[in-house]
Design an enzyme around this catalytic site. Structure first.
Site, PDB file in Angstrom:
ATOM      1  N   SER A 121      26.573 -14.374  -3.201  1.00  0.00           N
ATOM      2  CA  SER A 121      27.413 -13.221  -3.528  1.00  0.00           C
ATOM      3  C   SER A 121      27.321 -12.938  -4.565  1.00  0.00           C
ATOM      4  CB  SER A 121      28.702 -14.196  -3.802  1.00  0.00           C
ATOM      5  OG  SER A 121      28.707 -15.085  -3.969  1.00  0.00           O
ATOM      6  N   HIS A 142      24.095 -10.212   2.369  1.00  0.00           N
ATOM      7  CA  HIS A 142      25.362 -11.470   2.129  1.00  0.00           C
ATOM      8  C   HIS A 142      26.564 -11.115   2.867  1.00  0.00           C
ATOM      9  CE1 HIS A 142      29.342 -10.725  -0.961  1.00  0.00           C
ATOM     10  NE2 HIS A 142      28.658 -12.469  -0.466  1.00  0.00           N
ATOM     11  N   GLU A 154      26.170  -6.940   4.114  1.00  0.00           N
ATOM     12  CA  GLU A 154      25.329  -5.841   2.584  1.00  0.00           C
ATOM     13  C   GLU A 154      24.091  -7.239   2.949  1.00  0.00           C
ATOM     14  OE1 GLU A 154      28.581  -5.384  -0.880  1.00  0.00           O
ATOM     15  OE2 GLU A 154      28.753  -7.351  -0.143  1.00  0.00           O
ATOM     16  N   ASN A 192      32.319  -7.518  -3.620  1.00  0.00           N
ATOM     17  CA  ASN A 192      33.122  -8.514  -4.245  1.00  0.00           C
ATOM     18  C   ASN A 192      32.592  -7.433  -6.053  1.00  0.00           C
ATOM     19  OD1 ASN A 192      33.184 -10.343  -2.893  1.00  0.00           O
ATOM     20  ND2 ASN A 192      31.166 -11.654  -3.335  1.00  0.00           N
TER      21      ASN A 192
HETATM   22  N1  3HC Z   1      35.391 -18.748  13.213  1.00  0.00           N
HETATM   23  C1  3HC Z   1      35.065 -18.314  14.654  1.00  0.00           C
HETATM   24  N2  3HC Z   1      36.348 -17.040  14.159  1.00  0.00           N
HETATM   25  C2  3HC Z   1      37.305 -17.034  14.081  1.00  0.00           C
HETATM   26  C3  3HC Z   1      37.772 -18.522  13.226  1.00  0.00           C
HETATM   27  C4  3HC Z   1      36.436 -18.641  12.729  1.00  0.00           C
HETATM   28  N3  3HC Z   1      36.452 -19.860  10.863  1.00  0.00           N
HETATM   29  N4  3HC Z   1      38.699 -18.313  11.794  1.00  0.00           N
HETATM   30  C5  3HC Z   1      39.364 -16.829  12.715  1.00  0.00           C
HETATM   31  N5  3HC Z   1      38.524 -16.581  13.937  1.00  0.00           N
HETATM   32  C6  3HC Z   1      39.317 -15.813  14.862  1.00  0.00           C
HETATM   33  C7  3HC Z   1      39.755 -16.139  15.989  1.00  0.00           C
HETATM   34  O1  3HC Z   1      39.374 -16.840  17.126  1.00  0.00           O
HETATM   35  C8  3HC Z   1      40.562 -15.279  16.577  1.00  0.00           C
HETATM   36  O2  3HC Z   1      39.985 -14.501  17.152  1.00  0.00           O
HETATM   37  P1  3HC Z   1      40.791 -13.682  18.489  1.00  0.00           P
HETATM   38  O3  3HC Z   1      42.490 -12.870  18.038  1.00  0.00           O
HETATM   39  O4  3HC Z   1      40.123 -12.696  18.967  1.00  0.00           O
HETATM   40  O5  3HC Z   1      41.749 -14.530  19.174  1.00  0.00           O
HETATM   41  C9  3HC Z   1      40.852 -14.346  15.342  1.00  0.00           C
HETATM   42  O6  3HC Z   1      39.667 -14.610  14.598  1.00  0.00           O
HETATM   43  C10 3HC Z   1      41.575 -13.849  14.204  1.00  0.00           C
HETATM   44  O7  3HC Z   1      42.130 -15.863  13.898  1.00  0.00           O
HETATM   45  P2  3HC Z   1      43.755 -16.355  14.150  1.00  0.00           P
HETATM   46  O8  3HC Z   1      44.468 -16.116  14.614  1.00  0.00           O
HETATM   47  O9  3HC Z   1      43.461 -17.844  13.956  1.00  0.00           O
HETATM   48  O10 3HC Z   1      43.882 -16.338  12.628  1.00  0.00           O
HETATM   49  P3  3HC Z   1      43.880 -15.080  12.074  1.00  0.00           P
HETATM   50  O11 3HC Z   1      44.787 -13.698  13.096  1.00  0.00           O
HETATM   51  O12 3HC Z   1      44.748 -15.299  10.707  1.00  0.00           O
HETATM   52  O13 3HC Z   1      42.932 -14.076  11.621  1.00  0.00           O
HETATM   53  C11 3HC Z   1      41.269 -14.286   9.518  1.00  0.00           C
HETATM   54  C12 3HC Z   1      42.171 -15.101  10.638  1.00  0.00           C
HETATM   55  C13 3HC Z   1      39.928 -14.021  10.677  1.00  0.00           C
HETATM   56  C14 3HC Z   1      40.235 -14.613   8.550  1.00  0.00           C
HETATM   57  C15 3HC Z   1      41.882 -12.833   9.268  1.00  0.00           C
HETATM   58  O14 3HC Z   1      43.072 -13.417   8.150  1.00  0.00           O
HETATM   59  C16 3HC Z   1      41.065 -11.995   7.895  1.00  0.00           C
HETATM   60  O15 3HC Z   1      39.790 -11.311   8.519  1.00  0.00           O
HETATM   61  N6  3HC Z   1      40.971 -12.102   7.015  1.00  0.00           N
HETATM   62  C17 3HC Z   1      40.949 -11.684   5.491  1.00  0.00           C
HETATM   63  C18 3HC Z   1      39.232 -12.453   5.756  1.00  0.00           C
HETATM   64  C19 3HC Z   1      38.852 -11.171   4.413  1.00  0.00           C
HETATM   65  O16 3HC Z   1      38.904 -10.656   3.916  1.00  0.00           O
HETATM   66  N7  3HC Z   1      36.597 -12.162   4.740  1.00  0.00           N
HETATM   67  C20 3HC Z   1      36.294 -11.608   3.486  1.00  0.00           C
HETATM   68  C21 3HC Z   1      35.524 -12.491   1.957  1.00  0.00           C
HETATM   69  S1  3HC Z   1      35.120 -12.040   0.918  1.00  0.00           S
HETATM   70  C22 3HC Z   1      33.513 -12.978   1.529  1.00  0.00           C
HETATM   71  O17 3HC Z   1      33.064 -13.828   2.390  1.00  0.00           O
HETATM   72  C23 3HC Z   1      32.392 -12.447   0.744  1.00  0.00           C
HETATM   73  C24 3HC Z   1      32.445 -13.916  -0.423  1.00  0.00           C
HETATM   74  O18 3HC Z   1      30.602 -13.608  -1.695  1.00  0.00           O
HETATM   75  C25 3HC Z   1      33.602 -14.692  -1.069  1.00  0.00           C
END
Ligand code: 3HC
Length: 286
Positions: A121, A142, A154, A192
Site C-alpha cells: 500500500s 493494490h 489500483e 491512500n
Molecule cells: N467479507 C465479505 N463480505 C463482507 C465483509 C467481508 N469481510 N464485510 C462486509 N461484507 C458485506 C456484507 O455481506 C454485506 O453485503 P450485503 O449488503 O450484500 O448483505 C455488505 O458487505 C455490508 O456489510 P454489513 O451489513 O455487515 O456492514 P456494513 O453495511 O457496515 O458494511 C463495510 C461494512 C463493507 C466494511 C462498509 O462499512 C464499508 O464499505 N466501509 C468502508 C471500507 C473502506 O473504506 N475500505 C477501504 C479501506 S482503505 C484500504 O483498504 C487500503 C489499504 O491500503 C489501507
C-alpha cells in the site's frame, strides 16, 4: 500467457485471504503460501470462515462454497508456487520482508512470463521490481479492505513495468470482478495519498480532546454518507498498517500532515490495532 488459471497468493492475513477467496470464487486454482504451517492453517480457517459467512448471508450457495474451497490449497513452502502463472504477494507492509518475498518468488516461479504483483500500500513498486530478474513483470496491485466487497484495484506500474504486464494485470483484475484505476508509483498511490491524511486528522481531533470518536464517526457517516467514519475505518484497516502507510508517505513527501500522530503510535505500541486485536478506537468481540 494471457489466461491465468493458476494463481499464487503469498500471505493470508486480512488482504491475502480476501484476494484468495475472491479468486477461488471466480474459478481460479489458488495456492496460498504462508510462512509457517500454523499460519497456513490460520489462513485456511480465515478463508473458510468468510465463505461460510457468505453462505449464511445468502451470497453464495453451499455448492459454490465447496467449489471455491476445492480450488484452494495452502502451503508453508514458497517452492509450491513454482507452477503459478500470476502471483500476488500480500505479506506484512514491511520493505525488507516484501523485498525478500519478491526476490524468492522470482527464483521459484518457473514460467518466465509469469507476473509478480505486490499488494503493497505504500512501498515504491520499483524498489521491489529491481530486486528481481524480471523487473518488466513486477507491478503493484493494490486491493481494498474488505477485498470481497470493495470493487477497486489500483494498478501501479513501476518505471520498469512493461505495457504488456499492465494490460495483463488489468485483464486479470477484471476476471476477479474488480475495476481498476491506474495509479502513479509514488507513496500512497491515489487512494491512500488522499485517505490517510483524512484519517490522521481524525486521530489528531481525538488526541487534542476536540471531539469523541463516536461523534467524529457519526459526523462523517451522517453528514457525508461515508459507510463508516474515519476511526471505525482505522480500526478496520489496522492501526499498525495505517501507521506504516503514514510513515511511507511522510518519508516520501516530508509533509507534516502525513506524520503519524503520537496517539496512533502509542495505540500501536499498546497492541490496540483495531478489529484484528479486539481493540482500537472501539472494542470488539475476540
Ligand atoms: N467479507 C465479505 N463480505 C463482507 C465483509 C467481508 N469481510 N464485510 C462486509 N461484507 C458485506 C456484507 O455481506 C454485506 O453485503 P450485503 O449488503 O450484500 O448483505 C455488505 O458487505 C455490508 O456489510 P454489513 O451489513 O455487515 O456492514 P456494513 O453495511 O457496515 O458494511 C463495510 C461494512 C463493507 C466494511 C462498509 O462499512 C464499508 O464499505 N466501509 C468502508 C471500507 C473502506 O473504506 N475500505 C477501504 C479501506 S482503505 C484500504 O483498504 C487500503 C489499504 O491500503 C489501507
Amino acid at each position: 500467457m494471457d489466461s491465468v488459471t493458476r494463481l499464487g497468493v503469498v500471505g493470508c492475513g486480512l488482504m491475502g485471504s480476501g484476494i484468495a477467496e475472491v479468486a477461488a470464487r471466480h474459478g481460479l486454482d489458488v495456492r496460498v503460501a504462508e510462512a509457517t504451517p500454523e499460519a497456513a492453517e490460520t489462513g485456511r480457517r480465515r478463508v473458510t470462515g468468510s465463505l461460510d459467512r457468505g453462505v449464511r448471508r445468502g451470497k453464495l450457495s453451499e455448492e459454490e462454497r465447496d467449489g471455491a474451497l476445492a480450488r484452494l490449497s495452502f502451503t508453508h513452502d514458497l517452492g509450491d508456487l513454482a507452477d503459478r502463472q500470476f502471483v500476488v504477494e500480500a505479506v506484512a507492509e514491511n520493505r525488507d520482508i516484501k523485498t525478500e518475498v519478491v526476490r524468492s518468488l522470482d527464483k521459484v516461479v518457473e514460467d518466465p512470463s509469469a507476473i509478480l504483483a505486490t499488494n503493497t500500500s505504500s512501498i515504491p513498486v520499483v524498489d521491489l521490481a529491481v530486486a528481481t530478474g524480471r523487473p518488466g513483470q513486477v507491478i503493484g496491485m493494490h486491493f481494498f479492505n474488505p477485498v470481497p466487497v470493495q470493487r477497486l484495484v489500483e494498478v501501479i506500474p513501476a518505471l520498469t513495468t512493461s505495457a504488456d504486464t499492465v494490460r495483463r494485470t488489468r485483464d486479470f483484475a477484471g476476471r476477479l470482478g474488480k475495476q481498476t484505476v491506474q495509479a502513479p508509483d509514488r507513496a500512497g498511490f491515489v487512494v491512500n495519498a488522499l485517505l490517510i491524511p483524512y484519517l490522521l486528522g481524525a486521530v489528531r481531533m481525538v488526541e487534542s480532546g476536540g471531539a469523541r470518536p463516536e461523534d467524529i464517526d457519526q459526523g462523517m457517516e451522517l453528514g457525508c454518507a461515508h459507510p463508516m467514519g474515519p476511526l471505525r475505518l482505522l480500526d478496520l484497516i489496522g492501526l499498525d498498517t495505517a501507521q506504516a502507510i503514514a510513515e511511507s508517505l511522510y518519508e516520501e513527501f516530508k509533509e507534516p500532515l502525513y506524520g503519524p500522530p503520537a496517539l496512533l503510535r502509542r495505540m500501536v505500541a499498546a497492541g490496540h490495532l483495531g478489529r484484528k486485536s479486539g481493540r482500537g478506537f472501539y472494542a470488539y468481540d475476540a
